[in-house]
Design an enzyme around this catalytic site. Structure first.
Site, PDB file in Angstrom:
ATOM      1  N   TYR A 298       1.290  -0.989  -0.018  1.00 38.23           N
ATOM      2  CA  TYR A 298       0.256  -0.201  -0.499  1.00 38.23           C
ATOM      3  C   TYR A 298       1.198   1.122  -0.121  1.00 38.23           C
ATOM      4  O   TYR A 298       1.924   1.339   0.403  1.00 38.23           O
ATOM      5  CB  TYR A 298      -0.866   0.111   1.265  1.00 38.23           C
ATOM      6  CG  TYR A 298      -2.234   0.577   1.006  1.00 38.23           C
ATOM      7  CD1 TYR A 298      -3.238   0.284   0.714  1.00 38.23           C
ATOM      8  CD2 TYR A 298      -2.214   1.883   1.812  1.00 38.23           C
ATOM      9  CE1 TYR A 298      -4.421   1.629   0.858  1.00 38.23           C
ATOM     10  CE2 TYR A 298      -3.195   2.904   1.692  1.00 38.23           C
ATOM     11  CZ  TYR A 298      -4.445   2.847   1.606  1.00 38.23           C
ATOM     12  OH  TYR A 298      -5.224   3.307   1.116  1.00 38.23           O
ATOM     13  N   TYR A 348      -5.856   5.594  -6.925  1.00 41.41           N
ATOM     14  CA  TYR A 348      -6.538   5.429  -5.520  1.00 41.41           C
ATOM     15  C   TYR A 348      -7.473   4.170  -5.589  1.00 41.41           C
ATOM     16  O   TYR A 348      -8.287   5.543  -5.652  1.00 41.41           O
ATOM     17  CB  TYR A 348      -5.762   6.395  -4.872  1.00 41.41           C
ATOM     18  CG  TYR A 348      -6.172   7.003  -3.428  1.00 41.41           C
ATOM     19  CD1 TYR A 348      -4.909   6.632  -2.896  1.00 41.41           C
ATOM     20  CD2 TYR A 348      -6.981   7.387  -3.280  1.00 41.41           C
ATOM     21  CE1 TYR A 348      -5.710   6.637  -1.497  1.00 41.41           C
ATOM     22  CE2 TYR A 348      -7.737   7.585  -1.612  1.00 41.41           C
ATOM     23  CZ  TYR A 348      -7.218   6.539  -0.697  1.00 41.41           C
ATOM     24  OH  TYR A 348      -7.110   6.893   0.646  1.00 41.41           O
TER      25      TYR A 348
END
Ligand SMILES: [Zn+2]
Lengths: 395, 366
Positions: A298, A348
């Site tokens: 991430y 995102y």
């Protein structure tokens, strides 16, 4: 806490992935994005909407399960669950689905996340003169907002500054993460930054957002939706596609955990939540870092990618700066990460697009395919209670 | 109008070289950028939107007969719509913003470069002061406008109510489809160095000018308020009394920050507070550049301070700059009232010679 094998491990699988385009302005409602993504994921799986009986999403998602169910003609739902803590929820949606399937509460569970995060409500946008309604979550910001520490980038930067100070890592080491992501995005037609790689010099020249973070240390903002379908491995073997086995799935919150601001415990050079997830992933899968061919880590902000490499055991504490050198995290390197371009390069989507890339790597269908992937590791948002997955091929 | 971006990259400016004034004057007479071409001809629907938005009931803008009765050949456009006809539109603006957000550096126009020079010199804030328009003839539906703009004047350094700055006057010349000048406009902004808050806020506008005077910025917005609960309000009460309080378990004496209802060490719900010495060190820090929230001055240093009692807290540091802040710096607490409700601890570096002095060191805003 039990680190024995989780019962769903090796018995459940991801069988479908679906996503909208990733844009800066979808021109459609968030609900429509969610429905499109779920529709595509079910088509990918070869499963009819009527067979879906469970749904999982983020507590921050605005799209009710029942709206999607009605839109696609699903029948009864027997399981619905939402995970808190922003991007930390990503891999936990899959864990929830796997637990529901393994326990018999549901047979087919859809995990989804959709938003107009760029064109609609942007995170961290609102600052008001009135005090927010007092509760434990809003009171937490009392220690930051009045002092001007207002955004996720700023919260992460506070830890990162200390990390750089202690480990001797530099802004260029952070930049190597951005360069790798953008290199991978450059060859991924779905990525926002398709055909737009960056150099380390461009990273260094990009403006400060919050020292020590440059603009190019920060992920983009995206409109879009992503969905994944989970069912039992047994059922998966009867479906047209290649099952992607859930070999481990874990959630974790560390000691002294705060929401993006775990400043009060330890040395700010670790991520307690990821240490917890890492320990569970390795112990329940029986695997070790050497067994992983590619990882999706991430990357809302580059520093925590370095932290994760250390917490997951891909390198020692303080050694990530050496690990990321010489293209080691790029395609062709020892551990290619974020082969879709990550959230800096592709989109995102609160990490859900990263899980889809993990699925593609195991299927062998990534546009940036790593050779001979047997096990892919995926993580969710860090700095917050988080989650992780190991996905593998069906043997 | 293209609004100067206060965060514009300053890399276009030259190193060393002539004085600031010399550099500023070198921009005078330069075109600010490409010609603005009206995307649409002057048209009735847009006129109608305008007068409804403005509440203008003059019939000559929409009624042929009324216009003729007033001595015009037909409907005319409201004169003050002049600039509206050449606006580049929301999407173009957004795309430019996004390009900038992606780090795409566009080759700077002379106007961008001028702004960058002023930003670099510390004149980072901007306010539009006044705008004069001169009309050669009324605009009528079907007119197709173009506008060229040049940097007309850059003033020397001026002291204004907002702070020290330079006035920049831009001259726009509007031409029609026959290349005839139909209007000119002088648009003036003040690029200034923001002053610390408080003090007077006189309008910076030059007196005696006509038309669209823009209001000076309102009083500085307040800092975000803390959400107060029964668990945390003691800290902010203490700050108002210039005390830095740390929650302490009444049972086992363990200190804790941020506060919480019970002691993780002994599970007691009883607690009191101790007043910290206020001495500590900078454990980590950030320098905020973006986004810029009006309540704060940027670049903004925010530190994580480790108190000598062992707890840490986030706070601002005064008397330190982005260049001098460092991990390990010894600091001492003071207090600053930011408005009539909010007082916060503000740390400052301990000066070596004064280190043995009074530990309660308070700073007060003038
Ligand atoms: Zn106690």
């Amino acid at each position: 806490m039990s680190d024995a094998r989780h019962s769903f491990t090796g018995n459940t699988a991801i069988v479908g992935i679906g996503a909208t385009e990733f844009s800066k302005e979808s021109g459609r409602s968030e609900l429509r994005l969610a429905v499109e993504a779920v529709d595509l994921a079910l088509r990918d799986a070869g499963i009819e909407p009527g067979e879906v009986d469970g749904m999982v999403t983020f507590s921050s998602d605005t799209n009710p399960e029942i709206e999607i169910a009605r839109s696609l003609g699903m029948g009864e739902l027997t399981f619905f669950s939402r995970i808190h803590y922003g991007g930390g929820a990503g891999c936990a949606t899959i864990q929830q689905a796997a637990m529901a399937v393994q326990s018999g509460v549901a047979d087919v569970v859809v995990c989804y996340r959709a938003f107009n995060e760029r064109s609609g409500n942007r995170f961290g946008a609102g600052v008001q003169n009135r005090p927010p309604a007092p509760n434990a979550e809003t009171a937490n910001f009392a220690w930051y907002a009045p002092f001007g520490l207002l955004t996720p980038a700023q919260w992460v930067a506070m830890a990162a500054q200390r990390y750089l100070h202690v480990t001797g890592a530099t802004s260029e080491d952070l930049g190597r993460v951005a360069v790798a992501d953008r290199k991978h995005a450059a060859t991924n037609p779905k990525a926002w930054f398709y055909e737009k790689p960056i150099t380390l010099e461009e990273h260094q020249a990009s403006r400060w957002i919050v020292e020590p973070l440059h603009l190019l240390d920060c992920c983009q903002e995206t409109d879009g939706g992503q969905a994944l379908v989970v069912t039992s491995l047994e059922r998966a073997r009867d479906l047209p596609g290649t099952p992607v086995v859930i070999e481990a799935a874990a959630q974790g919150a560390g000691p002294g955990q705060e929401m993006m601001t775990s400043y009060y415990y330890d040395d700010l050079c670790g991520l307690g939540e990821m240490a917890s997830v890492a320990r569970q992933l390795w112990q329940t899968s029986g695997l070790s870092p050497a067994d992983i061919q590619t990882a999706v880590l991430y990357d809302h902000f580059t520093p925590y990618v370095l932290y994760q490499l250390e917490e997951l055991g891909f390198c020692g504490k303080g050694e990530a700066k050496d690990f990321v050198k010489d293209g080691n995290i790029e395609l062709g390197g020892g551990l290619p990460i974020n082969t879709h371009g990550g959230q800096l390069g592709e989109a995102y989507l609160h990490g859900m697009n990263g899980i889809a890339e993990g699925v593609r790597q195991v299927r062998g269908s990534s546009v940036n395919q790593v050779p001979d992937v047997h096990h892919a590791l995926v993580t969710a948002g860090t700095g917050v209670p988080t989650s992780g997955l190991i996905l593998g091929v069906d043997r | 109008m293209s609004e100067p971006d206060p965060a514009a990259d300053a890399s276009a400016s030259t190193e060393g070289g002539p004085s600031l004034d010399g550099r500023l004057q070198s921009f005078v007479g330069l075109s600010t950028g490409p010609t603005h071409r009206a995307p649409d001809p002057v048209n009735l629907p847009m006129i109608r939107h305008w007068i409804e938005a403005m509440g203008d009931r003059n019939p000559v803008y929409v009624d042929e007969e009324a216009a003729r009765a007033a001595g015009f050949a037909g409907i005319i456009a409201p004169p003050t719509m002049l600039q509206a006809w050449i606006m580049r539109g929301l999407r173009t603006s957004q795309e430019a913003d996004e390009a900038r957000a992606r780090g795409v550096e566009t080759p700077g126009s002379p106007n961008d470069q001028l702004m960058a020079v002023l930003d670099e010199a510390g004149f980072t804030s901007v306010v539009a002061t006044n705008c004069d328009q001169h009309y050669e003839r009324p605009l009528v539906p079907g007119d197709r406008l173009e506008a060229t703009s040049t940097i007309d004047a850059v003033s020397g350094e001026k002291k204004t109510g907002l702070g020290v700055g330079h006035f920049i006057t831009t001259r726009l010349e509007f031409t029609d489809q026959d290349d005839q000048v139909v209007a000119t406009m002088l648009f003036r902004i003040l690029k200034f160095r923001p002053r610390p808050p408080a003090g007077s806020r006189e309008a910076a506008a030059a007196p005696g000018t006509q038309s669209t005077l823009q209001a000076p910025p309102a009083e500085r917005p307040k800092r975000p308020r803390p959400a107060l609960t029964q668990d945390n309000s003691f800290f902010f009460e203490g700050a108002r009394q210039h005390k830095l309080l740390i929650q302490r378990c009444a049972e086992c004496g363990t200190l804790r920050h941020p506060p919480r209802p019970s002691c993780a060490n002994c599970r007691s719900f009883d607690w009191d507070t101790v007043t910290a010495s206020g001495r500590g060190t900078i454990y980590s820090y950030v320098v905020n550049h973006y986004p810029q929230v009006p309540a704060f001055d940027y670049p903004l240093v925010v530190a994580l301070v480790e108190l000598e009692e062992g707890t840490r807290l986030v706070a601002n540091v005064s008397g330190i700059t982005p260049d001098t802040v460092a991990i390990g710096t010894a600091v001492q607490v003071g207090f600053e009232a930011f408005d009539d409700v909010l007082t916060l601890p503000v740390f400052r570096p301990v000066v070596a010679s004064a280190a043995s002095g009074d530990a309660s060191g308070e700073t007060r805003k003038s």
